[in-house]
Design an enzyme around this catalytic site. Structure first.
Site, PDB file in Angstrom:
ATOM      1  N   CYS A   3       1.034  -0.472  -0.272  1.00  0.00           N
ATOM      2  CA  CYS A   3       0.308   0.012  -0.249  1.00  0.00           C
ATOM      3  C   CYS A   3       0.944   1.666   0.260  1.00  0.00           C
ATOM      4  O   CYS A   3       2.032   0.675   0.260  1.00  0.00           O
ATOM      5  CB  CYS A   3      -0.878  -0.231   1.701  1.00  0.00           C
ATOM      6  SG  CYS A   3      -2.254  -1.531   1.518  1.00  0.00           S
ATOM      7  N   ARG A  28       1.777   1.781  -6.172  1.00  0.00           N
ATOM      8  CA  ARG A  28       1.620   0.101  -4.639  1.00  0.00           C
ATOM      9  C   ARG A  28       0.153   0.214  -4.050  1.00  0.00           C
ATOM     10  O   ARG A  28       0.627  -0.808  -4.239  1.00  0.00           O
ATOM     11  CB  ARG A  28       2.622   0.873  -3.824  1.00  0.00           C
ATOM     12  CG  ARG A  28       3.598   1.747  -3.576  1.00  0.00           C
ATOM     13  CD  ARG A  28       4.177   2.583  -2.568  1.00  0.00           C
ATOM     14  NE  ARG A  28       4.416   1.203  -1.338  1.00  0.00           N
ATOM     15  CZ  ARG A  28       4.833   0.705  -0.714  1.00  0.00           C
ATOM     16  NH1 ARG A  28       6.145   1.057  -1.455  1.00  0.00           N
ATOM     17  NH2 ARG A  28       4.839   0.195  -0.116  1.00  0.00           N
ATOM     18  N   TRP A  75      -3.654  -2.050  -1.522  1.00  0.00           N
ATOM     19  CA  TRP A  75      -3.499  -3.319  -2.353  1.00  0.00           C
ATOM     20  C   TRP A  75      -4.196  -4.273  -1.502  1.00  0.00           C
ATOM     21  O   TRP A  75      -3.720  -4.644  -0.003  1.00  0.00           O
ATOM     22  CB  TRP A  75      -2.789  -3.375  -2.994  1.00  0.00           C
ATOM     23  CG  TRP A  75      -2.180  -4.765  -3.695  1.00  0.00           C
ATOM     24  CD1 TRP A  75      -2.033  -4.710  -4.927  1.00  0.00           C
ATOM     25  CD2 TRP A  75      -2.131  -6.028  -3.598  1.00  0.00           C
ATOM     26  NE1 TRP A  75      -2.328  -6.646  -5.276  1.00  0.00           N
ATOM     27  CE2 TRP A  75      -2.412  -7.079  -4.615  1.00  0.00           C
ATOM     28  CE3 TRP A  75      -1.793  -6.479  -2.037  1.00  0.00           C
ATOM     29  CZ2 TRP A  75      -1.404  -8.202  -4.368  1.00  0.00           C
ATOM     30  CZ3 TRP A  75      -1.599  -8.316  -2.245  1.00  0.00           C
ATOM     31  CH2 TRP A  75      -1.868  -8.522  -3.202  1.00  0.00           C
ATOM     32  N   ASN A 101       0.116  -0.262   6.508  1.00  0.00           N
ATOM     33  CA  ASN A 101       0.702  -1.146   5.712  1.00  0.00           C
ATOM     34  C   ASN A 101       1.076  -2.668   5.782  1.00  0.00           C
ATOM     35  O   ASN A 101       2.499  -2.687   6.908  1.00  0.00           O
ATOM     36  CB  ASN A 101       1.719  -0.518   4.854  1.00  0.00           C
ATOM     37  CG  ASN A 101       2.368  -1.934   3.113  1.00  0.00           C
ATOM     38  OD1 ASN A 101       1.496  -2.924   2.404  1.00  0.00           O
ATOM     39  ND2 ASN A 101       3.326  -1.675   3.213  1.00  0.00           N
ATOM     40  N   GLY A 102       0.643  -3.949   6.102  1.00  0.00           N
ATOM     41  CA  GLY A 102       1.430  -5.231   6.353  1.00  0.00           C
ATOM     42  C   GLY A 102       0.036  -5.715   6.946  1.00  0.00           C
ATOM     43  O   GLY A 102      -0.847  -5.825   6.459  1.00  0.00           O
ATOM     44  N   GLU A 489      12.150 -13.765 -17.969  1.00  0.00           N
ATOM     45  CA  GLU A 489      11.979 -12.268 -18.463  1.00  0.00           C
ATOM     46  C   GLU A 489      11.112 -11.442 -19.003  1.00  0.00           C
ATOM     47  O   GLU A 489      10.120 -11.412 -19.068  1.00  0.00           O
ATOM     48  CB  GLU A 489      13.056 -11.455 -18.396  1.00  0.00           C
ATOM     49  CG  GLU A 489      12.636 -10.026 -17.795  1.00  0.00           C
ATOM     50  CD  GLU A 489      11.943  -9.458 -16.760  1.00  0.00           C
ATOM     51  OE1 GLU A 489      11.890  -8.087 -16.824  1.00  0.00           O
ATOM     52  OE2 GLU A 489      11.780 -10.327 -15.707  1.00  0.00           O
ATOM     53  N   LYS A 493       7.089 -10.323 -18.733  1.00  0.00           N
ATOM     54  CA  LYS A 493       6.881  -8.895 -19.458  1.00  0.00           C
ATOM     55  C   LYS A 493       5.379  -9.018 -18.961  1.00  0.00           C
ATOM     56  O   LYS A 493       4.747  -7.780 -19.991  1.00  0.00           O
ATOM     57  CB  LYS A 493       7.396  -8.194 -20.324  1.00  0.00           C
ATOM     58  CG  LYS A 493       8.944  -7.965 -18.935  1.00  0.00           C
ATOM     59  CD  LYS A 493       8.634  -6.581 -18.093  1.00  0.00           C
ATOM     60  CE  LYS A 493       9.403  -6.716 -16.662  1.00  0.00           C
ATOM     61  NZ  LYS A 493       9.460  -6.915 -15.736  1.00  0.00           N
ATOM     62  N   GLU A 496       3.249  -9.434 -17.253  1.00  0.00           N
ATOM     63  CA  GLU A 496       2.083  -8.656 -16.171  1.00  0.00           C
ATOM     64  C   GLU A 496       1.499  -7.814 -16.772  1.00  0.00           C
ATOM     65  O   GLU A 496       0.652  -7.330 -16.554  1.00  0.00           O
ATOM     66  CB  GLU A 496       3.531  -8.226 -15.887  1.00  0.00           C
ATOM     67  CG  GLU A 496       4.284  -8.909 -15.363  1.00  0.00           C
ATOM     68  CD  GLU A 496       6.327  -8.235 -14.716  1.00  0.00           C
ATOM     69  OE1 GLU A 496       6.098  -7.904 -13.393  1.00  0.00           O
ATOM     70  OE2 GLU A 496       6.577  -7.917 -15.417  1.00  0.00           O
ATOM     71  N   HIS A 512      11.320 -32.214 -24.379  1.00  0.00           N
ATOM     72  CA  HIS A 512      11.307 -32.983 -23.605  1.00  0.00           C
ATOM     73  C   HIS A 512       9.650 -32.615 -22.719  1.00  0.00           C
ATOM     74  O   HIS A 512       8.724 -32.287 -21.930  1.00  0.00           O
ATOM     75  CB  HIS A 512      11.895 -32.918 -22.757  1.00  0.00           C
ATOM     76  CG  HIS A 512      13.060 -32.943 -22.685  1.00  0.00           C
ATOM     77  ND1 HIS A 512      13.839 -34.571 -23.095  1.00  0.00           N
ATOM     78  CD2 HIS A 512      14.668 -32.374 -23.080  1.00  0.00           C
ATOM     79  CE1 HIS A 512      14.298 -34.503 -23.721  1.00  0.00           C
ATOM     80  NE2 HIS A 512      15.608 -33.383 -23.479  1.00  0.00           N
ATOM     81  N   LYS A 611       4.221  -2.658  -7.074  1.00  0.00           N
ATOM     82  CA  LYS A 611       5.506  -2.202  -7.438  1.00  0.00           C
ATOM     83  C   LYS A 611       6.416  -2.646  -6.414  1.00  0.00           C
ATOM     84  O   LYS A 611       8.123  -3.668  -6.568  1.00  0.00           O
ATOM     85  CB  LYS A 611       5.322  -0.494  -7.916  1.00  0.00           C
ATOM     86  CG  LYS A 611       7.296  -0.227  -7.643  1.00  0.00           C
ATOM     87  CD  LYS A 611       7.793  -0.911  -9.314  1.00  0.00           C
ATOM     88  CE  LYS A 611       8.598  -0.158 -10.053  1.00  0.00           C
ATOM     89  NZ  LYS A 611       9.043  -1.003 -11.473  1.00  0.00           N
TER      90      LYS A 611
END
Length: 616
Positions: A3, A28, A75, A101-102, A489, A493, A496, A512, A611
């Site tokens: 947050c 955030r 969040w 936040n937590g 990566e 991307k 996301e 395989h 983030k």
């Protein structure tokens, strides 16, 4: 919650300032938002579900006035995103208000206790137990101050937290606290005013004088002073640091999205990472906050890299670099798993935490585990003054500047650059690299910013490419050796920001299992610069084409064979293999960005992501 937290006490009108600061922190969390101010001696709140624009509309309809206040963007963890669950939360009297936040790990037991005492809860959140605990401690008859009541309450909660409290009974102060690794708490020192934030970009336009709270520390802010104490009640002295980040660099600067701006900043960010740290004549690297001596480096028996997400991919590349140049065995661990397997680290181990924010809770917990086992700690960190930079013995700042887009771009390539410099640094100290090798490696590194600029200058084809592939449901990314992490990566991307399913695979593993998925609807991105496994990659491309697949190749400039074999070729300059990932990463970013834009996705604030992940 990952947050965003802000606070202010001073002479300015607080509501517009808080709203502006929250806009800089919306990356955030954007499930809900709210602010509270003390207006005419009473707590007044405005809260809304959804993006910050909803709160802006609520404030336009019902403005708030005052010179002290707090703000929050959420969040969600406990309780669905709604106005009811949005912060700030108040106590039963309406005189205490709190943002957080937590995760309160023991909130159920505490809530039962508070309900039995007659407290009334208005939300589904775990956060609300904290404000009621403070209310219970904040008894006028006992003479407890808001700071003391907060301190006592926080001693009862378990977990990692950042908390800011305000009360109309003491309308001239804010109380802030940090417990564990649940994100940062930054105090900004102004002239006749004080600021609070979970991240520096929120308040950089107002002050560059910052003080960072450490674990189990509290701050009591008045407009003209700030005092610090530990959670056990003892006073602590802390000094402000002057941070160099320019608030203008945190604005979009004419770009449609922060992500596109940050992609295009990479020539500069790479240059900033290198600047002042290499001696091309001696072939050495100078890392100003890394204090390993030759004796220390020679005594090392292993290196362990710990990270999460994109930083974990950077660490996989770093393994190749350090093992090749410093001849040390390297393990790469997900920070979230590291401490749960009783890792084999010792005083002869170097544990390197790779983290953009320096506040990722899993990475900080991994550092704590490594510290307890006696390892030396080194942080590859972007944010100066972050918790990781303070707990590590040595710090290698990447100097990438503020990165606002949730999907990491310039921070990632700066991490690759920093890990390369660390590998050269260790190799020179350990004697595995002589002066001649060092000069060659440094010279190759110094060319990288210009070469990255050339890749970015060839970016016009991505918009057209996106128009052909934006409606696909699946992508496969293939790479071998040091390019395999870039395949991971690239897939991350795309997932996301475009919400397209994608997988990264070592190219040799395609036969395989993943080869069963290949058909005309499955684009395959093949990372195939002309290195020692180039012919192997050509073979993989031929196998894809034989099964009707479409190949998007990332190849070395001038590679005509790649043009013959692939459907689309994205060219990058040829460089030394250890540095090639910095350049091949950029087409991965541009491809994902333009596909996401073509699909109408919010690339800066993708759903369900934040983030900095500051809770486990």
């Amino acid at each position: 919650m990952m947050c965003g937290i802000v606070g202010y006490v001073g002479n300015r009108e607080t509501a517009p300032l808080l709203l502006d600061a929250l806009q800089r922190l919306e990356y955030r969390g954007y499930d809900s938002a709210g602010i509270a101010v003390i207006q005419d001696g009473a707590i007044q709140r405005r809260r809304s579900a959804g993006r910050l624009s909803a709160l802006t509309a609520a404030l336009a309809e019902a403005p708030l006035g005052g010179h002290i206040g707090i703000g929050h963007t959420r969040w969600a963890t406990h309780g669905r995103p709604s106005e009811q669950n949005a912060h700030p939360h108040v106590d039963c009297t309406g005189q205490i208000v709190l943002i957080h936040n937590g995760i309160v790990e023991n909130y159920l037991a505490l809530k039962e206790e508070l309900l039995a005492q007659g407290h009334t809860f208005a939300s589904e959140t775990d956060t609300e137990v904290i404000v009621h605990l403070i209310e219970a401690e904040y008894d006028a008859a006992s003479g407890a101050s808001l700071a003391e009541a907060t301190r006592r309450a926080l001693c009862r909660i378990r977990g990692a937290h950042a908390v800011v409290v305000m009360s109309s009974r003491e309308p001239d102060k804010l109380i802030a606290a940090r417990l564990g690794n649940a994100g940062g708490v930054v105090v900004g020192v102004g002239t006749g005013e004080m600021f609070l934030a979970s991240d520096m970009p929120a308040i950089l336009q107002y002050t560059r004088q910052m003080i960072f709270l450490d674990n189990r520390e509290m701050a009591v802010l008045h407009r003209d002073r700030v005092a610090f104490l530990r959670l056990d009640g003892t006073a602590v002295s802390k000094s402000a640091q002057t941070v160099a980040w320019d608030p203008v660099s945190a604005a979009k600067g004419g770009y449609k999205h922060f992500m596109l701006k940050e992609i295009n900043e990479q020539a500069r960010s790479l240059s900033d990472t290198i600047a002042g740290r290499v001696d091309p004549g001696e072939g050495t690297v100078h890392l100003e906050h890394v204090h390993l001596t030759g004796t220390d480096a020679t005594a090392l028996e292993r290196v362990t890299l710990v990270a999460c997400g994109t930083a974990w991919h950077a660490s996989l590349v770093g393994k190749f670099m350090i093992e090749r140049l410093a001849r040390l065995p390297v393990e790469v661990d997900y920070a979230s798993e590291f401490r749960y397997r009783d890792p084999l680290v010792s005083p002869h181990s170097l544990v390197v935490a790779v983290t953009q924010s320096g506040e990722t809770v899993d990475t900080l917990a991994a550092l704590e585990e490594a510290r307890n086992k006696g390892a030396r700690l080194l942080g590859v960190v972007n944010v100066v003054g972050s918790m990781a930079s303070r707990v590590c013995d040595d710090v290698l700042y990447t100097h990438a500047g503020p990165e606002i887009g949730v999907a990491s771009t310039k921070a990632f390539t700066s991490q690759l650059c920093a890990l390369y410099m660390l590998a050269v640094y260790l190799g020179r100290w350990r004697g595995t690299l002589d002066r001649s090798a060092g000069r060659r490696l440094v010279a190759e590194l110094m060319d990288i910013p210009d070469l990255a600029g050339k890749v970015l200058g060839d970016g016009n084809q991505y918009e057209e490419l996106a128009s052909h592939f934006y409606n696909r449901n699946d992508f496969l990314y293939l790479g071998r050796g040091i390019q395999y992490p870039i395949a991971l990566e690239g897939a991350l991307k795309l997932k996301e920001i475009s919400y397209i399913h994608a997988e990264g695979y070592p190219a040799g593993e395609m036969k395989h299992g993943p080869i069963a998925l290949i058909d005309e609807d499955m684009p395959v991105v093949a990372l195939m610069p002309q290195d020692h496994v180039y012919e192997k990659m050509i073979s993989q491309v031929e196998q894809v084409k034989a099964r009707g697949g479409t190949v998007i190749a990332v190849a070395s400039q001038g590679d005509d064979l790649a043009r013959q074999k692939a459907d689309v070729v994205l060219y990058v300059p040829s460089v030394a293999p250890l540095l090639q990932p910095i350049l091949t990463a950029i087409p991965m970013q541009l491809l994902a960005y333009h596909i996401a834009v073509r699909r109408g996705c919010d690339v800066d604030q993708p759903r369900n992501l934040a983030k900095s992940v500051t809770v486990e």
